[in-house]
Design a protein around this motif. Structure first.
Motif, PDB file in Angstrom:
ATOM      1  N   ALA A 218      -0.400  -7.008  -5.407  1.00 47.40           N
ATOM      2  CA  ALA A 218      -1.258  -6.077  -4.676  1.00 47.40           C
ATOM      3  C   ALA A 218      -2.268  -6.833  -3.838  1.00 47.40           C
ATOM      4  N   LYS A 219      -2.802  -7.867  -4.414  1.00 44.62           N
ATOM      5  CA  LYS A 219      -3.776  -8.687  -3.691  1.00 44.62           C
ATOM      6  C   LYS A 219      -3.158  -9.234  -2.414  1.00 44.62           C
ATOM      7  N   ARG A 220      -1.898  -9.633  -2.514  1.00 44.59           N
ATOM      8  CA  ARG A 220      -1.232 -10.205  -1.355  1.00 44.59           C
ATOM      9  C   ARG A 220      -0.900  -9.140  -0.325  1.00 44.59           C
ATOM     10  N   VAL A 221      -0.506  -7.964  -0.778  1.00 46.10           N
ATOM     11  CA  VAL A 221      -0.009  -6.952   0.164  1.00 46.10           C
ATOM     12  C   VAL A 221      -1.147  -6.166   0.832  1.00 46.10           C
ATOM     13  N   GLY A 222      -2.130  -5.838   0.050  1.00 49.17           N
ATOM     14  CA  GLY A 222      -3.230  -5.042   0.619  1.00 49.17           C
ATOM     15  C   GLY A 222      -2.991  -3.544   0.408  1.00 49.17           C
ATOM     16  N   MET A 223      -4.069  -2.841   0.206  1.00 50.13           N
ATOM     17  CA  MET A 223      -3.969  -1.430  -0.174  1.00 50.13           C
ATOM     18  C   MET A 223      -3.307  -0.579   0.888  1.00 50.13           C
ATOM     19  N   ASP A 224      -3.627  -0.852   2.101  1.00 52.78           N
ATOM     20  CA  ASP A 224      -3.112   0.040   3.149  1.00 52.78           C
ATOM     21  C   ASP A 224      -1.593   0.001   3.219  1.00 52.78           C
ATOM     22  N   ARG A 225      -1.019  -1.217   3.023  1.00 50.91           N
ATOM     23  CA  ARG A 225       0.436  -1.270   3.113  1.00 50.91           C
ATOM     24  C   ARG A 225       1.069  -0.635   1.875  1.00 50.91           C
ATOM     25  N   ILE A 226       0.389  -0.773   0.769  1.00 48.50           N
ATOM     26  CA  ILE A 226       0.874  -0.107  -0.446  1.00 48.50           C
ATOM     27  C   ILE A 226       0.854   1.409  -0.230  1.00 48.50           C
ATOM     28  N   ALA A 227      -0.252   1.899   0.336  1.00 45.88           N
ATOM     29  CA  ALA A 227      -0.379   3.342   0.573  1.00 45.88           C
ATOM     30  C   ALA A 227       0.705   3.841   1.528  1.00 45.88           C
ATOM     31  N   ALA A 228       0.982   3.065   2.555  1.00 52.03           N
ATOM     32  CA  ALA A 228       2.002   3.476   3.524  1.00 52.03           C
ATOM     33  C   ALA A 228       3.356   3.590   2.850  1.00 52.03           C
ATOM     34  N   MET A 229       3.687   2.637   1.996  1.00 54.19           N
ATOM     35  CA  MET A 229       4.958   2.696   1.286  1.00 54.19           C
ATOM     36  C   MET A 229       4.991   3.897   0.355  1.00 54.19           C
ATOM     37  N   ALA A 230       3.860   4.137  -0.298  1.00 50.94           N
ATOM     38  CA  ALA A 230       3.799   5.260  -1.234  1.00 50.94           C
ATOM     39  C   ALA A 230       4.117   6.573  -0.518  1.00 50.94           C
ATOM     40  N   ARG A 231       3.577   6.726   0.667  1.00 44.32           N
ATOM     41  CA  ARG A 231       3.794   7.972   1.403  1.00 44.32           C
ATOM     42  C   ARG A 231       5.268   8.151   1.743  1.00 44.32           C
ATOM     43  N   ARG A 232       5.969   7.046   1.970  1.00 51.94           N
ATOM     44  CA  ARG A 232       7.375   7.199   2.299  1.00 51.94           C
ATOM     45  C   ARG A 232       8.169   7.703   1.111  1.00 51.94           C
ATOM     46  N   PHE A 233       7.573   7.528  -0.053  1.00 48.54           N
ATOM     47  CA  PHE A 233       8.249   8.040  -1.235  1.00 48.54           C
ATOM     48  C   PHE A 233       7.755   9.427  -1.638  1.00 48.54           C
ATOM     49  N   GLY A 234       7.009  10.066  -0.745  1.00 46.08           N
ATOM     50  CA  GLY A 234       6.584  11.438  -1.010  1.00 46.08           C
ATOM     51  C   GLY A 234       5.341  11.522  -1.863  1.00 46.08           C
ATOM     52  N   LEU A 235       4.620  10.388  -2.007  1.00 49.00           N
ATOM     53  CA  LEU A 235       3.418  10.412  -2.824  1.00 49.00           C
ATOM     54  C   LEU A 235       2.203  10.642  -1.926  1.00 49.00           C
ATOM     55  N   GLY A 236       1.331  11.513  -2.346  1.00 54.59           N
ATOM     56  CA  GLY A 236       0.109  11.756  -1.588  1.00 54.59           C
ATOM     57  C   GLY A 236       0.326  12.508  -0.282  1.00 54.59           C
TER      58      GLY A 236
END
Lengths: 383, 630
Positions: free
Chosen positions: B386-404
């Motif tokens: 997570a530290k390497r990727v950063g929250m925003d990119r994690i959030a973007a991926m999450a949205r593609r999976f229908g989360l949030g």
């Protein structure tokens, strides 16, 4: 020449058969036609059957016919002699009603005599005409001009008018006054006196308005604007106009009057019987009936013009005017031309009292015709 | 000629003129009346004819029966029940009291009821029916009809009420109906009819227009008091359409029987997003809404801390915990922040500044690659990632999976949930620190996700397609679009990345050391791949930790939630399931076994691949996962 003719006429027999010959059978036929129209209308009002209106109407008319013809045979001079007795009887009945009358529809107007309901106000109008005719009979032109001579007949008109007004019955009391006025007019009362009366009425109108009952005032208001109370007092007028107007030129057809048959039209067998006729038979039917009734009235005037004595003339005019006022007030009301007046259409409307009294009146009228050449002196002797 | 004669002549002459005047005047007035008739009947005749028609014509609407809601197998879930009512028409009986007296012998009426009936009879016009009693049993109705001759004025009328055969089992899905309120009025004249109902929640509400149908109309001739004389014209309406759900009612009932209060189970067909079951406890009985919810009942529902009225599967918000790690992993792969084989070391903790973030496994896992990191659910691996990727990119991926994000499910009021971004936090006026990112790497923090979205995530993982969850299979007999797998767009994630993650999930359940090994499916059923999650509800302080604080000794409300997501079979995924057990303590202990039981039952009932019901859905193309190692 006239003298000889009079002698000839005097020599004409006065037996029953001769009198029967003199009875104006065309007029009797006219009356039968009117009653027939009534039968047709009541047949429809009864829902397409003689019961409960048309059948009884026919029976009553038969009875009235017999009575009318009987009266027609009575010598006019006899009638004249008992004019004021009749008048007193009329007033007496009015007083009786005021004291003991059957209260119906919020007004003390009827007397129950066994199975028959009598409306003294109707009878009164007839008696008044007879009395007035006898008063003005043989009066000279000068005497008629004398105000003192006029006081008793004025009182004679006002007394029953007031009694009727108190019943309360505004409409009929006004009619009574108008009948009196017609006889006065025909008798030769000076014209300026009539102007005086009109002026007095104009002044008295506001006072009279104050003393009117609420429902009478409401009638004037709803007349001026029926839409202001479409479910209450204005309802009758609105519905009558709708039913009448929707009849169109040819009408909806016998028994096809939707407004009447669906009870949108109130009192369709009494006050609004003409509306029923007009709805079912259209303008054509309405004008025909109107023409028929006009003929009856015109005949009355014809009798008046052919009578040789003032009594007969005034009697005829008064009785014709009486019938005219029934016709005019009823049809004007039904077409929304005047405030509701609650006056039936005799010989057409259901109801015995109006028919009987009107037939009595016509009987007197026919008597006047039969005896048009009779020699009549006055009770007071020659002036 | 004598004087007298002259006098007479004069009077007669005057009379003649005046009489003529009078007569002419009267004829003139009659002429005026003739004119009036003409005006009314000819000039204004049409207008009056219209008014006359308006008088006598009355149009009434006919309400069509409401469409039913059926389950997958055609079982009626929401139907219309005949509601027999006894009516009294005062006009048809000469003595109302006597009739009621006789009626009491057949269906006992209380004094209060009789008083009410008599009051209403007095109030209304005599031909208007007064309801004596509703919801008569068939037997009561039959007895009344039998005794009809002795009950003048009494008649039996039939109406319909909505009945929910499965009661509370499908309440959250189907919803309920209620009389329309101001806000429901959309101009449909059908809504003005008495006794009409509109959907207030769930499928009843979403598909209300289809279920409602369209009103027919009948034109009646009425008289002056509104009494119907005869029918003039009739136009039939459109019957309400039946709505068929994808849910299997029997499966749903069975699942609900297995779960405790506070648990949600969402079972989806991964190929096309159809929901096969969506069970939560506790629930409510929607039949209560038929006769009106009493104040006491409402208080009982709203006072219950377990919130029976709320569908926890769509509205319960939880942090996903370790079930989120697949998203972080895929975000890391896409950002090339890590290589699949790269080893990251877990000593049992990670220090960031002066904060120490612990791994759930105190001793640490040692060095591990992504597959192992997922299989063992190592926290440190994912802190680092997570530290390497950063929250925003994690959030973007999450949205593609229908989360949030909002999902297309037909349940009004479903919550989209929340996946935080730095921007979101900063908009609140608060900073986003690296430490926040780290914590979010293991699915803790500000996340608010619903069990439905977790199931959606799982289905998307399993198929690589952006399936949307939905409940409707067919409306009015016509299938709804989007039932086939090919209809869903691809996620756009490289196949090898997905395969890696799926493989790791297989390992979680089937390999020695996987966190959910105890919950693997019986071999005759198949294999499932999944991921456990345990989310803290209450922070454990260092002090408590040092005292050897035992989680399962905490009061229930403090215990962590247990989560588990899975798909099966692994080779060609058919089912995706998410299980959330509130305060279940351990994902592997409480949630995973439940998921296993649910899948076992699903396989048994629906028999995919063997011509069973689930097979009737259009077959998806073979999943590209290669055969897995035993």
């Amino acid at each position: 020449m006239k003298f000889e003719r009079r002698l000839l006429l005097r020599e004409r027999g006065t037996g029953v058969f001769e009198k029967l010959w003199q009875i104006p059978w065309v007029f009797v036929l006219l009356l039968c036609a009117v009653a027939g129209v009534g039968y047709v209308a009541l047949y429809s009002a009864g829902g397409g059957a003689p019961d409960p209106y048309a059948g009884r109407h026919a029976i009553r008319f038969g009875f009235g016919l017999v009575m009318m013809l009987s009266i027609a045979l009575v010598d006019i001079r006899l009638i004249a002699r008992f004019a004021w007795v009749g008048y007193a009887l009329g007033v007496g009945l009015l007083v009786l009603v005021a004291l003991h009358g059957q209260v119906g529809k919020g007004a003390q107007r009827w007397i129950d005599i066994g199975p028959v309901q009598l409306q003294p106000s109707e009878l009164m109008k007839i008696m008044l005409v007879v009395a007035l005719a006898s008063w003005f009979h043989k009066a000279s032109w000068e005497r008629i001009g004398n105000p003192l001579f006029l006081i008793p007949p004025i009182i004679a008109v006002l007394v029953p008018a007031a009694l009727i007004f108190k019943q309360p019955n505004l409409g009929t009391s006004l009619i009574t006054l108008m009948i009196g006025g017609a006889v006065f007019f025909a008798a030769g009362v000076r014209l300026w006196k009539f102007a005086l009366v009109v002026g007095a009425v104009a002044i008295a109108a506001p006072i009279v308005y104050e003393s009117l009952h609420d429902y009478q005032r409401a009638r004037i208001t709803t007349f001026l604007d029926p839409e202001s109370d479409p479910l209450g007092a204005g309802y009758n007028i609105i519905q009558s106009k709708i039913a009448l107007g929707s009849g169109g030129f040819w009408g909806k057809g016998f028994l096809q009057g939707t407004q009447g048959h669906l009870n949108f039209l109130p009192e369709k067998q009494t006050d609004f019987i003409f509306t029923m006729l007009a709805e079912e038979f259209g303008l054509v039917g309405g004008l025909s009936v109107l023409g028929l009734l006009a003929s009856v009235i015109a005949f009355g005037f014809l009798v008046a013009l052919r009578s040789r004595h003032q009594f007969g003339r005034l009697l005829a005019v008064g009785l014709a005017t009486n019938y005219f006022l029934y016709v005019f007030v009823n049809i004007a009301m039904v077409t929304g031309s005047i405030p509701v007046g609650g006056v039936p259409l005799p010989l057409i409307s259901h109801g015995g009292s109006a028919m009987i009294t009107v037939m009595i009146g016509f009987g007197l009228l026919m008597s006047a015709h039969v005896h048009r050449d009779a020699e009549m002196g006055t009770e007071r002797g020659d002036s | 000629m004598s004087r007298k004669q002259r006098e007479e002549e004069r009077v007669r002459g005057i009379f003649g003129r005046r009489a003529l005047l009078l007569g002419a005047g009267q004829m003139g007035l009659l002429g005026f009346l003739a004119h009036r008739l003409h005006t009314l009947q000819v000039d204004e005749g049409e207008r009056y004819a219209t008014l006359a028609e308006e008088n006598r014509l009355s149009a009434r609407l006919l309400a069509p029966p409401r469409g039913r809601v059926l389950d997958r197998e055609g079982r009626v879930v929401a139907g219309n029940q005949l509601n027999w009512r006894a009516l009294l028409v005062a006009e048809q009986t000469s003595d109302v009291s006597a009739t009621l007296e006789t009626l009491t012998k057949i269906i006992p009426l209380t004094d209060a009821e009789r008083a009410r009936i008599e009051r209403e009879v007095r109030r209304r016009r005599r031909f208007v029916p007064v309801v004596v009693r509703e919801f008569l049993s068939w037997e009561e109705m039959a007895r009344i009809e039998l005794n009809a001759p002795d009950l003048p004025g009494i008649s039996v009328d039939v109406g319909t009420t909505r009945i929910y055969a499965e009661g509370e089992h499908l309440a959250h899905i189907v919803g309920y109906v209620a009389p329309p309120a101001e806000r429901d009025m959309d101009g449909d004249p059908l809504l003005e009819l008495p006794g009409i109902r509109v959907g207030r929640a769930g499928i009843e509400r979403h598909h209300d227009l289809a279920l409602r149908g369209r009103a027919g109309a009948v034109q009646l001739e009425v008289n002056a008091v509104g009494r119907v004389i005869r029918e003039l014209d009739r136009r039939e309406g459109v019957q309400g359409q039946d709505v068929q759900l994808s849910v299997d009612a029997e499966l749903q009932k069975s699942i609900r029987g297995k779960i405790e209060e506070g648990t949600s189970v969402v079972l989806m067909d991964a190929r096309n997003g159809e929901l096969l079951a969506m069970a939560t406890q506790p629930s409510f009985d929607p039949n209560v809404f038929n006769s009106g919810v009493s104040a006491a009942q409402w208080r009982e529902w709203t006072a219950n801390r377990a919130t029976p009225l709320i569908n926890k599967a769509t509205n319960g918000l939880y942090a996903p915990g370790s079930t989120f790690k697949m998203v972080v992993a895929l975000a890391g792969l896409e950002a090339r922040a890590v290589a699949p084989g790269e080893r990251i070391s877990c000593p049992g903790y990670m220090d960031l500044g002066d904060t120490r973030f612990h791994c759930w496994h105190r001793p640490g896992h040692g060095g591990m690659d992504m597959r192992t990191g997922l299989k063992l659910s190592c926290d440190v691996y994912f802190y680092e990632l997570a530290k390497r990727v950063g929250m925003d990119r994690i959030a973007a991926m999450a949205r593609r999976f229908g989360l949030g994000v909002p999902l297309e499910i037909e349940l009004p009021g479903t919550r989209p949930g929340l996946v935080p971004t730095r921007e979101w936090r900063q908009a609140q006026g608060k900073p986003w620190a690296l430490g926040d990112t780290v914590v979010h790497g293991i699915g803790q923090g500000f996340y608010q996700l619903t069990p439905l979205s977790l199931a959606t995530m799982t289905a998307r993982l399993a198929t690589g397609r952006a399936v949307q969850p939905h409940l409707t299979r067919a409306i009015g007999g016509r299938p709804v679009r989007g039932v086939r797998a090919e209809d869903w767009p691809s996620l756009g994630i490289p196949d090898r990345d997905l395969r890696l993650v799926r493989e790791a999930m297989w390992a979680v359940v089937n390999e020695q050391g996987g966190t959910a090994r105890a919950a693997r499916l019986p071999p005759e059923i198949g294999t499932m791949a999944g991921k456990t999650g345990t989310t803290q509800v209450r922070r454990v302080s260092r002090e408590q930790r040092e005292r050897g604080f035992r989680v399962d000794q905490m009061p229930r409300e403090w215990r962590p939630h247990a989560l588990f997501v899975a798909f099966a079979p692994v080779e060609n995924p058919v089912f995706a399931v998410s299980v959330v057990v509130e305060h279940g303590t351990s994902g592997s202990g409480a949630a995973a076994p439940l998921a296993r039981d649910v899948l076992v039952e699903a396989f048994q009932r629906l028999r995919p691949g063997q011509g069973g019901p689930a097979a009737r859905v259009a077959e998806a193309p073979r999943s590209p996962i290669p055969p897995v190692r035993p």
